[in-house]
Design a protein around this motif. Structure first.
Motif, mmCIF file in Angstrom:
data_model
loop_
_atom_site.group_PDB
_atom_site.id
_atom_site.type_symbol
_atom_site.label_atom_id
_atom_site.label_comp_id
_atom_site.label_asym_id
_atom_site.label_seq_id
_atom_site.Cartn_x
_atom_site.Cartn_y
_atom_site.Cartn_z
ATOM 1 N N ILE A 280 -35.970 9.080 -6.013
ATOM 2 C CA ILE A 280 -37.009 9.431 -6.984
ATOM 3 C C ILE A 280 -36.932 8.585 -8.250
ATOM 4 C CG2 ILE A 280 -35.749 11.282 -8.180
ATOM 5 C CD1 ILE A 280 -38.488 12.829 -8.123
ATOM 6 N N ASP A 281 -35.744 8.120 -8.615
ATOM 7 C CA ASP A 281 -35.638 7.267 -9.814
ATOM 8 C C ASP A 281 -36.435 5.977 -9.622
ATOM 9 O OD1 ASP A 281 -33.827 6.490 -7.799
ATOM 10 O OD2 ASP A 281 -32.463 5.557 -9.227
ATOM 11 N N LYS A 282 -36.401 5.435 -8.421
ATOM 12 C CA LYS A 282 -37.140 4.202 -8.124
ATOM 13 C C LYS A 282 -38.650 4.460 -8.124
ATOM 14 C CE LYS A 282 -33.109 3.131 -5.375
ATOM 15 N NZ LYS A 282 -32.448 4.363 -5.867
ATOM 16 N N LYS A 283 -39.050 5.648 -7.699
ATOM 17 C CA LYS A 283 -40.466 6.001 -7.684
ATOM 18 C C LYS A 283 -40.990 6.215 -9.106
ATOM 19 C CE LYS A 283 -40.358 7.846 -3.016
ATOM 20 N NZ LYS A 283 -40.747 8.921 -2.106
ATOM 21 N N VAL A 284 -40.164 6.793 -9.961
ATOM 22 C CA VAL A 284 -40.543 6.951 -11.369
ATOM 23 C C VAL A 284 -40.737 5.579 -12.014
ATOM 24 C CG1 VAL A 284 -39.717 7.707 -13.644
ATOM 25 C CG2 VAL A 284 -39.475 9.218 -11.665
ATOM 26 N N ALA A 285 -39.821 4.654 -11.708
ATOM 27 C CA ALA A 285 -39.915 3.296 -12.261
ATOM 28 C C ALA A 285 -41.197 2.614 -11.796
ATOM 29 C CB ALA A 285 -38.695 2.470 -11.850
ATOM 30 N N SER A 286 -41.544 2.788 -10.515
ATOM 31 C CA SER A 286 -42.760 2.186 -9.975
ATOM 32 C C SER A 286 -44.004 2.782 -10.622
ATOM 33 C CB SER A 286 -42.813 2.397 -8.457
ATOM 34 O OG SER A 286 -44.034 1.961 -7.919
ATOM 35 N N ALA A 287 -44.025 4.115 -10.768
ATOM 36 C CA ALA A 287 -45.182 4.798 -11.351
ATOM 37 C C ALA A 287 -45.381 4.406 -12.807
ATOM 38 C CB ALA A 287 -45.015 6.307 -11.226
ATOM 39 N N ALA A 288 -44.279 4.316 -13.543
ATOM 40 C CA ALA A 288 -44.357 3.939 -14.962
ATOM 41 C C ALA A 288 -44.882 2.514 -15.106
ATOM 42 C CB ALA A 288 -42.994 4.076 -15.622
ATOM 43 N N ALA A 289 -44.410 1.614 -14.254
ATOM 44 C CA ALA A 289 -44.849 0.216 -14.306
ATOM 45 C C ALA A 289 -46.327 0.078 -13.973
ATOM 46 C CB ALA A 289 -44.019 -0.624 -13.345
ATOM 47 N N PHE A 296 -45.572 14.020 -11.006
ATOM 48 C CA PHE A 296 -45.125 15.292 -10.428
ATOM 49 C C PHE A 296 -43.818 15.079 -9.663
ATOM 50 C CE2 PHE A 296 -49.793 16.501 -10.449
ATOM 51 C CZ PHE A 296 -49.646 17.447 -11.472
ATOM 52 N N ALA A 297 -42.803 15.876 -10.004
ATOM 53 C CA ALA A 297 -41.488 15.755 -9.361
ATOM 54 C C ALA A 297 -41.074 17.101 -8.769
ATOM 55 C CB ALA A 297 -40.444 15.306 -10.379
#
Length: 350
Positions: A280-289, A296-297
């Motif tokens: 999920i940390d990698k998905k947050v980074a992708s979404a923020a970028a 939603f988590a």
């Protein structure tokens, strides 16, 4: 003169050798993979309902983890990059072969889509039926007499010529037989109907007879509303929540997003519960970028057993919050346990 020539030859050979080593480090794969932030994809591009596209402002987006085979060079580089992780082949596939891993990922995606469509239809008060296709094979035990015949990804449709309406009914029939008794299993492999007849084994879990497979229901949604999801080569179950929200947006013709860019992740089940996912940390980074404003988590429960097995384990929501803090992003991380939690948040959103 001979010594000078030998020295020149040695230097040339050394240069060639070092060049080959460098090339090998950069090009030759090693038995490890690199997980990194993947794509964030606007679901308008993937989903149509009743042959209509979503043209409203804002977006619901799935997030993904990128996975690539490592080389020595890329592995060393990944050590220095945030939100990059090196994992072994067993950690990635759980010990399954490449083909089995891909089959499981494809099935998980298919199941995720079915549950998402079901939830969206329920929320929109649309009628539907769930068609039972058979028992999907998730794994085959090494000691199973059906090993080498039935494979991961096959769908078992009959036992001794009898059809069933659920995997529970199928298992009840098998367990009512005797260890060592022969059973004829009908199954679908590569779209072809096949049969295999072998002896039942004693299962180590309950000492009951079994064919030695890990299984789950293989179902499909039947509805008057036509929902198409073109996920391409994306696998796994983690887009379930976001699929549900996008499909419901289109079915209900409601402006759930209010023009905002919203990403997220989490599995979905037949009860509308949002489940834990990996990376999920990698998905947050992708979404923020990608400029998303909301993420939603899954706010999953961490049990005592989980803490004992993995000291320091955190919920997906806690992991996502930590990643957002590290990124120093203004993207709001929203915890959800069910799809209704997400809808409630959207209804109150300003």
């Amino acid at each position: 003169m001979r010594i000078v020539k030998n020295n020149k030859l040695f230097k040339r050979l050394l240069i060639i050798f070092l060049a080959l080593v460098v090339v090998a480090c950069v090009v030759v794969p090693i038995p490890y993979y690199i997980e990194e932030p993947g794509e964030t994809i606007d679901l308008k591009e993937l989903i149509t309902v009743n042959n209509q596209k979503d043209n409203d402002k804002g977006s619901f987006s799935l997030t993904s983890v990128g996975i690539r085979r490592a080389t020595v060079f890329s592995a060393l580089k990944a050590k220095t990059e945030p939100f990059h992780e090196i994992i072994s082949m067993d950690e990635l596939t759980g010990g399954a072969s490449d083909d089995e891993y891909m089959q499981i990922q494809e099935f998980n995606m298919e199941t995720s889509q079915n549950f998402a469509i079901e939830q969206a239809l329920k929320l929109a008060n649309k009628s539907y039926e769930m068609d039972y296709k058979g028992v999907y094979v998730l794994g085959v035990e090494d000691n199973s007499n059906f090993s080498g015949k039935i494979s991961v990804g096959d769908t078992v449709t009959k036992a001794d010529g009898k059809s069933f309406t659920s995997s529970e009914e199928f298992m009840k029939y098998v367990k009512a037989q005797k260890v060592g008794q022969k059973m004829t299993v009908t199954y679908i492999h590569d779209d072809k109907v096949k049969e295999a007849t072998e002896k039942l084994i004693k299962l180590p879990t309950d000492k009951k007879p079994g064919i030695g497979i890990t299984l789950t229901d293989h179902t499909e949604i039947d509805s008057q509303d036509e929902v198409k999801i073109d996920a391409g080569d994306i696998g796994g179950p983690s887009a379930g929540l976001m699929f549900t929200l996008e499909i419901y947006e289109q079915l209900s013709d409601k402006d759930l997003r209010q023009g905002k860019k919203i990403a997220g992740t989490g599995t979905i089940n037949s009860d509308g519960e949002v489940g834990r996912i990996g990376g999920i940390d990698k998905k947050v980074a992708s979404a923020a970028a990608s400029g998303n404003q909301i993420f939603f988590a899954p706010n999953d429960e961490i049990t005592k057993e989980m803490k004992k097995a993995q000291p320091g384990i955190k919920s997906n929501y806690e992991e996502a919050k930590a990643a957002a803090k590290k990124l120093k992003t203004d993207m709001k991380i929203v915890p959800v346990k069910t799809v209704q939690d997400a809808l409630d948040y959207l209804a109150k959103m300003k």
